[in-house]
Design a protein around this motif. Structure first.
Motif, mmCIF file in Angstrom:
data_model
loop_
_atom_site.group_PDB
_atom_site.id
_atom_site.type_symbol
_atom_site.label_atom_id
_atom_site.label_comp_id
_atom_site.label_asym_id
_atom_site.label_seq_id
_atom_site.Cartn_x
_atom_site.Cartn_y
_atom_site.Cartn_z
ATOM 1 N N SER A 1 53.621 14.625 -73.837
ATOM 2 C CA SER A 1 52.245 14.785 -73.411
ATOM 3 C C SER A 1 51.310 14.186 -74.460
ATOM 4 O O SER A 1 51.695 13.917 -75.587
ATOM 5 N N LEU A 2 50.070 14.022 -74.078
ATOM 6 C CA LEU A 2 49.059 13.440 -74.968
ATOM 7 C C LEU A 2 48.796 14.351 -76.163
ATOM 8 O O LEU A 2 48.655 13.874 -77.299
ATOM 9 N N ARG A 3 48.761 15.638 -75.925
ATOM 10 C CA ARG A 3 48.496 16.601 -76.993
ATOM 11 C C ARG A 3 49.606 16.551 -78.054
ATOM 12 O O ARG A 3 49.342 16.581 -79.247
ATOM 13 N N ARG A 4 50.843 16.452 -77.593
ATOM 14 C CA ARG A 4 51.970 16.385 -78.523
ATOM 15 C C ARG A 4 51.939 15.073 -79.316
ATOM 16 O O ARG A 4 52.216 15.047 -80.516
ATOM 17 N N GLY A 5 51.614 13.973 -78.666
ATOM 18 C CA GLY A 5 51.503 12.684 -79.346
ATOM 19 C C GLY A 5 50.422 12.700 -80.401
ATOM 20 O O GLY A 5 50.601 12.175 -81.503
#
Length: 108
Positions: free
Chosen positions: A1-5
Motif C-alpha cells: 500500500s501507499l502508506r507502507r511504501g
C-alpha cells in the motif's frame, strides 16, 4: 500500500541521516573522554597551556575532527586545569549540508 511504501521511504531516510551523523558524535565523545583523561594526569602541574592545547589538537586530528589550536581554550590554575574546545563539522547530506556544532570539555 501507499502508506507502507511511505513508511519505508521515511525509514530509509532516517537510517541514511543517522548513518551520516552518528560517526561524528562518536568521534566527539572520544575527544571528550580524552580531554577528561588528560586533565586527570599526575603531572598536571608541570604542563603548560600550549602542551595541553597541542595534545587536544593532535588527538582531534587522529580522530579526523577539524579542531585547530585557536579552537581550544586552556585554563591552568595551580593543580586545576580546564579544557574546552568548540568546532563545527559540516556534513553533506543529499540536497542539504548540516553543520554540527560540538563543545567538548574536561577539567578538574
Amino acid at each position: 500500500s501507499l502508506r507502507r511504501g511511505l513508511a519505508l521511504v521515511l525509514l530509509a531516510v532516517f537510517v541514511l541521516i543517522s548513518a551520516s551523523l552518528a560517526p561524528w558524535f562518536l568521534r566527539n565523545l572520544r575527544l571528550q573522554q580524552y580531554m577528561e583523561n588528560l586533565t586527570q594526569s599526575a603531572q598536571i602541574d608541570t604542563r603548560t597551556p600550549e602542551w595541553f592545547r597541542s595534545q587536544v589538537v593532535e588527538r582531534a586530528r587522529q580522530l579526523g575532527l577539524p579542531v585547530e589550536e585557536r579552537d581550544v581554550q586552556v585554563e591552568v590554575s595551580g593543580a586545576t586545569v580546564r579544557l574546552a574546545a568548540r568546532y563545527v563539522v559540516p556534513v553533506d547530506l543529499p540536497g542539504y549540508t548540516v553543520k554540527l556544532h560540538f563543545a567538548p570539555s574536561g577539567g578538574r
